[in-house]
Write a protein that holds these residues in place. Sequence first.
Motif, PDB file in Angstrom:
ATOM      1  N   TRP A  22      25.201 -10.104 -45.615  1.00  0.00           N
ATOM      2  CA  TRP A  22      24.026 -10.391 -46.443  1.00  0.00           C
ATOM      3  C   TRP A  22      23.969 -11.860 -46.834  1.00  0.00           C
ATOM      4  CZ3 TRP A  22      23.581 -12.107 -51.533  1.00  0.00           C
ATOM      5  CH2 TRP A  22      24.784 -12.270 -52.233  1.00  0.00           C
ATOM      6  N   ARG A  25      22.054 -13.549 -44.077  1.00  0.00           N
ATOM      7  CA  ARG A  25      20.648 -13.161 -44.051  1.00  0.00           C
ATOM      8  C   ARG A  25      19.864 -13.752 -45.213  1.00  0.00           C
ATOM      9  NH1 ARG A  25      21.371  -7.789 -43.648  1.00  0.00           N
ATOM     10  NH2 ARG A  25      20.412  -7.502 -45.674  1.00  0.00           N
ATOM     11  N   SER A  26      20.518 -13.820 -46.395  1.00  0.00           N
ATOM     12  CA  SER A  26      19.799 -14.270 -47.590  1.00  0.00           C
ATOM     13  C   SER A  26      19.876 -15.764 -47.793  1.00  0.00           C
ATOM     14  CB  SER A  26      20.383 -13.579 -48.829  1.00  0.00           C
ATOM     15  OG  SER A  26      21.712 -14.018 -49.057  1.00  0.00           O
ATOM     16  N   GLU A  96      27.014   0.912 -52.934  1.00  0.00           N
ATOM     17  CA  GLU A  96      27.521  -0.356 -53.463  1.00  0.00           C
ATOM     18  C   GLU A  96      28.282  -0.210 -54.779  1.00  0.00           C
ATOM     19  OE1 GLU A  96      23.380   0.177 -55.037  1.00  0.00           O
ATOM     20  OE2 GLU A  96      24.327   0.316 -53.072  1.00  0.00           O
ATOM     21  N   ASP A 121      30.707  -6.749 -51.153  1.00  0.00           N
ATOM     22  CA  ASP A 121      29.270  -6.731 -50.881  1.00  0.00           C
ATOM     23  C   ASP A 121      29.006  -5.730 -49.766  1.00  0.00           C
ATOM     24  OD1 ASP A 121      30.010  -7.984 -48.477  1.00  0.00           O
ATOM     25  OD2 ASP A 121      29.414  -9.967 -49.150  1.00  0.00           O
ATOM     26  N   ALA A 123      25.546  -4.890 -46.689  1.00  0.00           N
ATOM     27  CA  ALA A 123      24.483  -5.582 -45.962  1.00  0.00           C
ATOM     28  C   ALA A 123      23.283  -5.933 -46.844  1.00  0.00           C
ATOM     29  CB  ALA A 123      24.014  -4.725 -44.781  1.00  0.00           C
ATOM     30  N   ASP A 124      23.187  -5.276 -48.002  1.00  0.00           N
ATOM     31  CA  ASP A 124      22.044  -5.498 -48.881  1.00  0.00           C
ATOM     32  C   ASP A 124      22.319  -6.443 -50.030  1.00  0.00           C
ATOM     33  OD1 ASP A 124      20.362  -3.702 -47.445  1.00  0.00           O
ATOM     34  OD2 ASP A 124      21.421  -2.022 -48.410  1.00  0.00           O
ATOM     35  N   GLY A 125      23.587  -6.753 -50.305  1.00  0.00           N
ATOM     36  CA  GLY A 125      23.881  -7.648 -51.416  1.00  0.00           C
ATOM     37  C   GLY A 125      25.214  -7.347 -52.066  1.00  0.00           C
TER      38      GLY A 125
END
Length: 209
Positions: A22, A25-26, A96, A121, A123-125
């Motif tokens: 993530w 990606r972010s 998470e 973490d 994949a989303d945060g």
Amino acid sequence: MRRVGNAAMAGVTAVALWTGAWLLRSGAETHPPPQPSAAQAHAGRGAGRPAAPDAPALPPSPPDRIRIPAIRVDAPLTGLGLTPSGSLDVPPAARENLAGWYEAGTTPGETGTAIVAGHVDNADGPAVFYRLGALRKGAAIEVDRRDGTVAVFTVHAVEVHGARNFPDEKVYGASARPELRVITCGGGYSRTTGYQGNVVVFAHLTDTR
């Protein structure tokens, strides 16, 4: 009851608590999870490890929940077993706010070294132990046990260790008092290989409710 070897546990925790996808990606790779300072490590040989426990050991009882107020952790615990290859399994990355404990080992509060692991973490945060590296000596960790007791641990060290030289005996070795290790990924971050090691919290039992 089969127990996982120290070397196998070190290998799994060093690589399987997520890779920081993530962050890429972010665009947040310049703001990775906090890492402990040298001041939070053990002060020296034997530091923070008196011969007798600060609180009497408890009988075995599975843990159900972990709370670390200083870093706003309040999470259920799931049992972790072994993978088909004999390594320690990890909690499902998609959940998470879930941590795990090694259920073939010491239960938190009884004499010995209990192990809790969780993702930094997914994949989303950020995940359950994203801020573990910000924990400081003296912080409290509370573990709700299935027998109705709450085991209260006090942190006596927070360290970061690289995967290649992970001190498995120091982290997973036997203890004459009730101790707890809380582990997640850390040790710097590489865009190509992910996290380089682990943040490890060392704590000992100081109270029971």
